[in-house]
Enzyme design. Sequence first.
Site, PDB file in Angstrom:
ATOM      1  N   GLN A 105       0.841  -1.200   0.000  1.00 42.94           N
ATOM      2  CA  GLN A 105       0.000   0.000   0.000  1.00 42.94           C
ATOM      3  C   GLN A 105       0.874   1.247   0.000  1.00 42.94           C
ATOM      4  OE1 GLN A 105      -2.254  -1.449   3.624  1.00 42.94           O
ATOM      5  NE2 GLN A 105      -3.970  -0.800   2.373  1.00 42.94           N
ATOM      6  N   HIS A 123      -1.339   1.458  -4.507  1.00 43.44           N
ATOM      7  CA  HIS A 123      -1.630   2.893  -4.495  1.00 43.44           C
ATOM      8  C   HIS A 123      -0.673   3.715  -5.352  1.00 43.44           C
ATOM      9  CE1 HIS A 123      -3.829   2.173  -0.410  1.00 43.44           C
ATOM     10  NE2 HIS A 123      -4.545   1.822  -1.441  1.00 43.44           N
ATOM     11  N   CYS A 155       4.063  20.800 -23.059  1.00 38.72           N
ATOM     12  CA  CYS A 155       2.731  21.201 -23.544  1.00 38.72           C
ATOM     13  C   CYS A 155       1.982  22.109 -22.565  1.00 38.72           C
ATOM     14  CB  CYS A 155       1.891  19.959 -23.859  1.00 38.72           C
ATOM     15  SG  CYS A 155       1.188  19.186 -22.395  1.00 38.72           S
ATOM     16  N   SER A 194      -2.785  -2.318  10.072  1.00 35.21           N
ATOM     17  CA  SER A 194      -3.812  -2.723  11.027  1.00 35.21           C
ATOM     18  C   SER A 194      -5.018  -3.286  10.285  1.00 35.21           C
ATOM     19  CB  SER A 194      -4.225  -1.531  11.877  1.00 35.21           C
ATOM     20  OG  SER A 194      -4.512  -0.444  11.036  1.00 35.21           O
TER      21      SER A 194
HETATM   22 ZN   LIG Z   1       2.569  17.547 -21.504  1.00 37.77          ZN
END
Ligand SMILES: [Zn+2]
Length: 245
Positions: A105, A123, A155, A194
Site C-alpha cells: 500500500q 496505491h 505542452c 492494522s
Molecule cells: Zn505535456
Amino acid sequence: MSTEIEKLTQILKESNNIVFFGGAGVSTESNIPDFRSSNGLWNEKLQINFTPEQLVSHTFFVRYPEEFFKFYKDKLIYPDAKPNAAHVALAKLEEMGKLKAVVTQNIDGLHQAAGSKKVYELHGSVLRNYCMKCNAFYDEKFILESKGVPTCPKCGGKVKPDVVLYEEGLDNDIISGAVRAIAEADTLIIGGTSLVVYPAAGLIDYFRGKNLVLINKSTTSADNRADLVIHDAIGKVLGEAVNNL
Ligand SMILES: [Zn+2]
C-alpha cells in the site's frame, strides 16, 4: 531467539510460494511517517483545516492544486529514505525463489530500491508522474524542484503523480495480479498494517494457503484468523527470520 521467530523461520523454510502484503508500518521504519498521522493543512482564506484524507483526494487535487502539491511535497515524498531490514529481507526471500510477490500500500518505491522485482503497488508510486495532457513522464526530482503546481515543459499541462488519490479507483491489472498471487500462495505474510484501510482486509479473503502470518506492532482485526501473530517491529522480525535460513 524467541519462539515466535523460530516458528516464522520454520514456516519460511517449508514455504515455496510466499506473498507479502505490507502497509504503512513497513515504511515508518525507514522514517517515512504515515501521512494520515499528520495534522492536515490550515487554509487561511477558507478558515478551515483540511484533514490529510481530504488533502489527498481527487476533488482537492482538482480544486486546490497548489495546496495539494504543498502538502504532497511536504508529507508524501521522502527522497532520502532508504530501504530498511524488512525491505532487504523480502528482496532476499525473492532471490532465494521463496517469495513470489510483494503487495504494498506504500508509494515510496523502497521495495524495488532493496531489489524486489515483483511488486504490486496498489496505491501507485511517487517516483512516477505524468502530464495529464500529453502523458510525458516526469521523475520525483521534477516534482520536488517545481514551484507551485508542476507543469509540463512540453505542452503546459498539469503533471499528476501516479498515486491513487481518495475517490479514485485502483488499477484493475494491479488488483487482479495481487489477487492471483495471494490466491496461489502457500504462505501469506501481512505486515505493518492494522488492516482497516481498503482494500487490505478484502484481499486476505483470497488466501487459501497453509500459513497466514501477521506481523504488526499492535493487534489487528485478523489476529484471530492467523496461524502466527507477532506483535513486534517488522524489520527486526523479518530480518532475523530470513537470516536464520
Ligand atoms: Zn505535456
